[in-house]
Enzyme design. Structure first.
Site, PDB file in Angstrom:
ATOM      1  N   GLU A 133      33.139  60.960  41.407  1.00 20.75           N
ATOM      2  CA  GLU A 133      33.654  61.282  40.076  1.00 20.75           C
ATOM      3  C   GLU A 133      33.508  62.784  39.843  1.00 20.75           C
ATOM      4  O   GLU A 133      32.460  63.353  40.104  1.00 20.75           O
ATOM      5  CB  GLU A 133      32.848  60.489  39.023  1.00 20.75           C
ATOM      6  CG  GLU A 133      33.296  60.732  37.611  1.00 20.75           C
ATOM      7  CD  GLU A 133      34.807  60.542  37.446  1.00 20.75           C
ATOM      8  OE1 GLU A 133      35.291  59.423  37.661  1.00 20.75           O
ATOM      9  OE2 GLU A 133      35.496  61.521  37.101  1.00 20.75           O
TER      10      GLU A 133
ATOM     11  N   ASN B 141      30.849  70.405  43.952  1.00 21.16           N
ATOM     12  CA  ASN B 141      29.810  70.898  43.044  1.00 21.16           C
ATOM     13  C   ASN B 141      29.147  72.163  43.587  1.00 21.16           C
ATOM     14  O   ASN B 141      28.836  73.085  42.823  1.00 21.16           O
ATOM     15  CB  ASN B 141      28.750  69.812  42.795  1.00 21.16           C
ATOM     16  CG  ASN B 141      29.148  68.910  41.639  1.00 21.16           C
ATOM     17  OD1 ASN B 141      30.242  69.027  41.103  1.00 21.16           O
ATOM     18  ND2 ASN B 141      28.266  68.006  41.246  1.00 21.16           N
TER      19      ASN B 141
ATOM     20  N   CYS C  69      23.461  67.853  37.205  1.00 18.53           N
ATOM     21  CA  CYS C  69      24.102  67.676  38.516  1.00 18.53           C
ATOM     22  C   CYS C  69      24.038  68.855  39.477  1.00 18.53           C
ATOM     23  O   CYS C  69      23.617  68.678  40.617  1.00 18.53           O
ATOM     24  CB  CYS C  69      25.528  67.224  38.309  1.00 18.53           C
ATOM     25  SG  CYS C  69      25.547  65.546  37.635  1.00 18.53           S
TER      26      CYS C  69
HETATM   27  P1  NAD Z   1      23.144  58.494  33.334  1.00 19.17           P
HETATM   28  O1  NAD Z   1      21.686  58.639  33.493  1.00 19.17           O
HETATM   29  O2  NAD Z   1      23.811  58.980  32.094  1.00 19.17           O
HETATM   30  O3  NAD Z   1      23.546  56.953  33.506  1.00 19.17           O
HETATM   31  C1  NAD Z   1      23.054  56.125  34.505  1.00 19.17           C
HETATM   32  C2  NAD Z   1      22.819  54.752  33.887  1.00 19.17           C
HETATM   33  O4  NAD Z   1      22.515  53.824  34.925  1.00 19.17           O
HETATM   34  C3  NAD Z   1      21.639  54.717  32.920  1.00 19.17           C
HETATM   35  O5  NAD Z   1      22.089  54.260  31.655  1.00 19.17           O
HETATM   36  C4  NAD Z   1      20.659  53.729  33.563  1.00 19.17           C
HETATM   37  O6  NAD Z   1      19.945  52.958  32.623  1.00 19.17           O
HETATM   38  C5  NAD Z   1      21.607  52.875  34.390  1.00 19.17           C
HETATM   39  N1  NAD Z   1      20.992  52.117  35.486  1.00 19.17           N
HETATM   40  C6  NAD Z   1      20.076  52.521  36.392  1.00 19.17           C
HETATM   41  N2  NAD Z   1      19.786  51.525  37.250  1.00 19.17           N
HETATM   42  C7  NAD Z   1      20.538  50.458  36.871  1.00 19.17           C
HETATM   43  C8  NAD Z   1      20.691  49.122  37.361  1.00 19.17           C
HETATM   44  N3  NAD Z   1      20.005  48.685  38.421  1.00 19.17           N
HETATM   45  N4  NAD Z   1      21.539  48.295  36.729  1.00 19.17           N
HETATM   46  C9  NAD Z   1      22.240  48.707  35.646  1.00 19.17           C
HETATM   47  N5  NAD Z   1      22.138  49.954  35.138  1.00 19.17           N
HETATM   48  C10 NAD Z   1      21.301  50.823  35.742  1.00 19.17           C
HETATM   49  O7  NAD Z   1      23.785  59.194  34.611  1.00 19.17           O
HETATM   50  P2  NAD Z   1      25.227  59.865  34.732  1.00 19.17           P
HETATM   51  O8  NAD Z   1      25.172  61.245  34.201  1.00 19.17           O
HETATM   52  O9  NAD Z   1      26.267  58.917  34.258  1.00 19.17           O
HETATM   53  O10 NAD Z   1      25.330  60.015  36.326  1.00 19.17           O
HETATM   54  C11 NAD Z   1      25.505  58.869  37.144  1.00 19.17           C
HETATM   55  C12 NAD Z   1      25.895  59.345  38.527  1.00 19.17           C
HETATM   56  O11 NAD Z   1      27.150  60.027  38.464  1.00 19.17           O
HETATM   57  C13 NAD Z   1      24.922  60.344  39.156  1.00 19.17           C
HETATM   58  O12 NAD Z   1      24.908  60.136  40.538  1.00 19.17           O
HETATM   59  C14 NAD Z   1      25.553  61.691  38.847  1.00 19.17           C
HETATM   60  O13 NAD Z   1      25.189  62.684  39.782  1.00 19.17           O
HETATM   61  C15 NAD Z   1      27.024  61.365  38.955  1.00 19.17           C
HETATM   62  N6  NAD Z   1      27.924  62.206  38.161  1.00 19.17           N
HETATM   63  C16 NAD Z   1      27.570  62.580  36.902  1.00 19.17           C
HETATM   64  C17 NAD Z   1      28.459  63.349  36.137  1.00 19.17           C
HETATM   65  C18 NAD Z   1      28.097  63.824  34.759  1.00 19.17           C
HETATM   66  O14 NAD Z   1      28.805  64.674  34.233  1.00 19.17           O
HETATM   67  N7  NAD Z   1      27.058  63.334  34.127  1.00 19.17           N
HETATM   68  C19 NAD Z   1      29.704  63.686  36.667  1.00 19.17           C
HETATM   69  C20 NAD Z   1      30.040  63.255  37.959  1.00 19.17           C
HETATM   70  C21 NAD Z   1      29.136  62.508  38.693  1.00 19.17           C
HETATM   71  C1  UGA Z   2      29.775  69.641  36.676  1.00 21.35           C
HETATM   72  C2  UGA Z   2      31.158  69.789  37.335  1.00 21.35           C
HETATM   73  O1  UGA Z   2      31.911  70.757  36.607  1.00 21.35           O
HETATM   74  C3  UGA Z   2      31.896  68.449  37.356  1.00 21.35           C
HETATM   75  O2  UGA Z   2      33.129  68.600  38.050  1.00 21.35           O
HETATM   76  C4  UGA Z   2      31.026  67.431  38.078  1.00 21.35           C
HETATM   77  O3  UGA Z   2      31.661  66.164  38.111  1.00 21.35           O
HETATM   78  C5  UGA Z   2      29.707  67.315  37.370  1.00 21.35           C
HETATM   79  O4  UGA Z   2      29.052  68.621  37.356  1.00 21.35           O
HETATM   80  C6  UGA Z   2      28.765  66.377  38.055  1.00 21.35           C
HETATM   81  O5  UGA Z   2      28.850  66.146  39.247  1.00 21.35           O
HETATM   82  O6  UGA Z   2      27.906  65.897  37.328  1.00 21.35           O
HETATM   83  P1  UGA Z   2      28.870  69.539  34.175  1.00 21.35           P
HETATM   84  O7  UGA Z   2      27.527  69.629  34.814  1.00 21.35           O
HETATM   85  O8  UGA Z   2      29.137  68.511  33.143  1.00 21.35           O
HETATM   86  O9  UGA Z   2      29.982  69.287  35.316  1.00 21.35           O
HETATM   87  O10 UGA Z   2      29.192  70.928  33.492  1.00 21.35           O
HETATM   88  P2  UGA Z   2      29.845  72.313  33.929  1.00 21.35           P
HETATM   89  O11 UGA Z   2      30.885  72.661  32.956  1.00 21.35           O
HETATM   90  O12 UGA Z   2      30.223  72.324  35.353  1.00 21.35           O
HETATM   91  O13 UGA Z   2      28.629  73.324  33.714  1.00 21.35           O
HETATM   92  C7  UGA Z   2      27.457  73.246  34.498  1.00 21.35           C
HETATM   93  C8  UGA Z   2      26.576  74.444  34.207  1.00 21.35           C
HETATM   94  O14 UGA Z   2      27.149  75.651  34.711  1.00 21.35           O
HETATM   95  C9  UGA Z   2      26.316  74.691  32.716  1.00 21.35           C
HETATM   96  O15 UGA Z   2      24.956  75.036  32.544  1.00 21.35           O
HETATM   97  C10 UGA Z   2      27.209  75.882  32.396  1.00 21.35           C
HETATM   98  O16 UGA Z   2      26.748  76.675  31.321  1.00 21.35           O
HETATM   99  C11 UGA Z   2      27.142  76.651  33.710  1.00 21.35           C
HETATM  100  N1  UGA Z   2      28.312  77.533  33.908  1.00 21.35           N
HETATM  101  C12 UGA Z   2      29.555  77.000  33.997  1.00 21.35           C
HETATM  102  C13 UGA Z   2      28.114  78.910  34.025  1.00 21.35           C
HETATM  103  O17 UGA Z   2      26.967  79.395  33.965  1.00 21.35           O
HETATM  104  N2  UGA Z   2      29.198  79.713  34.231  1.00 21.35           N
HETATM  105  C14 UGA Z   2      30.445  79.213  34.335  1.00 21.35           C
HETATM  106  O18 UGA Z   2      31.394  80.007  34.544  1.00 21.35           O
HETATM  107  C15 UGA Z   2      30.637  77.820  34.207  1.00 21.35           C
END
Ligand code: NAD
Ligand code: UGA
Length: 434
Positions: free
Chosen positions: A150, A210, A262
């Site tokens: 994602e 990332n 992340c």
């Molecule tokens: P999050 O902590 O917001 O959500 C994860 C959820 O999973 C929690 O609500 C937790 O309670 C639940 N969970 C854990 N174990 C479980 C189980 N056994 N059964 C059911 N639920 C369970 O995390 P997130 O930010 O959504 O990230 C999830 C994954 O996606 C991570 O690997 C992260 O690196 C990736 N990711 C995050 C983002 C982002 O912007 N947050 C973007 C892209 C990818």
């Molecule tokens: C980031 C990626 O942008 C997503 O594509 C990815 O899916 C996600 O991580 C993930 O794997 O979780 P996110 O962490 O939500 O998303 O936020 P960003 O907008 O990427 O910012 C990350 C950090 O970088 C923030 O602290 C932001 O302030 C900083 N940043 C961003 C800078 O310092 N300079 C920039 O030019 C851009």
């Protein structure tokens, strides 16, 4: 299609609501009963633009429901997504405990022929671990696996999910690819590139994306530091290089380093994953070194003007790791405020939406005064410290704010204000790299 999503956080919830919006029948599960209880009532537990409206709409159409009962969630599912947390583990390795536990729990509860898809960010080789876990728990190989990283970012998660730049899937069976194509059909018909690769390629693509974004940030931060030494302006450098189409303008804002849940963990996990395969990622390893020290820059700037921080009243503006979210996981503000408190500074903090999450996450919250308006934070402050680029801070009347501060210093960790405007209002302005 009937799908189940295991993990209803930023990714699981957004994907669940998104797939429901495409017309699928979605069940989202989580082990957190408080989260599920809110979601079932149409209340979004996170601050994410547009998510609550879409959630309510799909609940009312009966396309999505929420449960803590994993068996109930997966019993009819043709596809099961894992979207659980994969936090930083020992030595910076990705901690796959939640993911593999979820796979083990779900495996025996699913029908023959279920497709298991990993959406959590996890190193190359994780799908093989998931496959082994599921196979052992079921006692058969009558299922499919795939990875579908994602790429959404917080603050624009719904927009990113509904209008992604691309969809990447890692598959090793035509049936898995066919089901993923069917799930994403509305986006594919809209022209979104659908890239099907082998599993290792898709797994690595997520870390490469990332790390590339983190690299751009650390790169421009190093340029910013050098700008200060030679009298250059990093904003102008970034603008000028960004106009080169081969470089592009995104992710070139210098500041206090990348935060959030992340980049930090993913950059470290990729470096560790390299070591496990006997490969040394020299550039990737350097990113963590550069970023981990970045928080110091604003402390040094405060010290330059205030000399002794002991007893100084600092108004911290912004606690979330970026604007348009209340997420404070690995927010630079955590480390910076910790350091300022160690120096004896008195902190008044304000964030438009992240005060409460910050209070919960920060171990020294009792030492910070949290306020609910920008003006309350600024009143009587010796210095303003901007840590999140909220529009509200960009739009503030500097003259009005200056009339209520005691001191004249603004340290702009986000480079969001203009020096001329700040100085015209009577402030001394410190940006980053300019
Ligand atoms: P999050 O902590 O917001 O959500 C994860 C959820 O999973 C929690 O609500 C937790 O309670 C639940 N969970 C854990 N174990 C479980 C189980 N056994 N059964 C059911 N639920 C369970 O995390 P997130 O930010 O959504 O990230 C999830 C994954 O996606 C991570 O690997 C992260 O690196 C990736 N990711 C995050 C983002 C982002 O912007 N947050 C973007 C892209 C990818
Ligand atoms: C980031 C990626 O942008 C997503 O594509 C990815 O899916 C996600 O991580 C993930 O794997 O979780 P996110 O962490 O939500 O998303 O936020 P960003 O907008 O990427 O910012 C990350 C950090 O970088 C923030 O602290 C932001 O302030 C900083 N940043 C961003 C800078 O310092 N300079 C920039 O030019 C851009």
């Amino acid at each position: 299609m009937r799908i189940a999503i295991i993990g209803s956080g930023y990714v699981g919830l957004t994907a669940g609501v998104g797939f429901a919006h495409f017309g699928n029948s979605v069940v989202c599960a989580d082990i957190d009963p408080a989260k599920i209880e809110k979601l079932a009532r149409g209340i979004c537990p996170i601050y994410e633009l547009g998510l609550e409206d879409l959630l309510k709409e799909n609940l009312s159409k009966g396309r999505i429901r929420f449960t803590t009962d994993i068996k109930d969630a997966v019993k009819d599912a043709e596809a099961v997504f894992f979207a659980v947390n994969t936090p930083e583990g020992e030595y910076g390795k990705a901690n796959l405990t939640y993911l593999l536990n979820a796979a083990k729990t779900v495996a025996p509860l699913c029908a023959t022929g279920t497709l298991f898809i990993n959406k959590s960010t996890a190193p190359v080789g994780t799908i093989e671990k998931i496959r082994e876990t599921i196979s052992k728990a079921r006692g058969d190989d009558q299922f499919y696996v795939a990875t579908n990283p994602e790429f959404l970012k917080e603050g624009t998660a719904v927009e990113d999910f509904l209008h992604p730049d691309r969809i990447v899937v890692g598959v090793d069976h035509p049936e898995a690819e066919q089901r993923l194509r069917a799930l994403y059909r509305p986006l594919i018909e809209d022209g979104v590139p659908f890239i099907a690769t082998n599993i290792a390629t898709a797994e690595l693509t997520k870390y490469a994306a990332n790390s590339m974004l983190a690299l751009r940030i650390s790169f421009i931060n190093e340029i910013a530091d050098f700008c200060e030494l030679v009298g250059a302006d990093v904003k102008q450098v970034a603008h000028a290089i960004g106009l080169d189409k081969r470089i592009g303008s995104h992710f070139l804002r210098a500041g206090i380093g990348y935060g959030g849940s992340c980049f930090g963990k993913d950059v470290k996990a990729l470096a560790l994953s390299g070591e496990e395969h006997g490969y040394e990622f020299k550039i990737i390893k350097a990113l963590s070194t550069v970023n981990d020290l970045r928080y110091r820059i604003v402390i040094t700037k405060l010290q330059k003007h205030l000399k002794n921080l002991h007893g100084a009243r600092i108004a911290v503006l912004g606690l979330a790791f970026k604007p348009m979210t209340d997420d404070v996981r690995s927010a630079p503000a955590l480390r910076i405020i910790h350091e300022l408190l160690d120096h004896g500074a008195r902190i008044t903090a304000y964030d438009p939406v992240a005060n409460e999450p910050f209070k919960k996450m920060f171990s020294r919250s009792g030492e910070v005064t949290f306020v609910t308006s920008l003006h309350d934070a600024a009143r009587g402050a010796d210095a303003l410290l901007l840590l999140t680029a909220w529009d509200e801070f960009q739009a503030m009347s500097l003259k009005e704010i200056r009339s209520i501060t005691t001191g004249v210093l603004i340290v702009d960790g986000m480079n969001m204000l203009e020096r001329n405007a700040a100085e015209a209002a009577g402030f001394t302005y410190e940006g980053i790299g300019r």
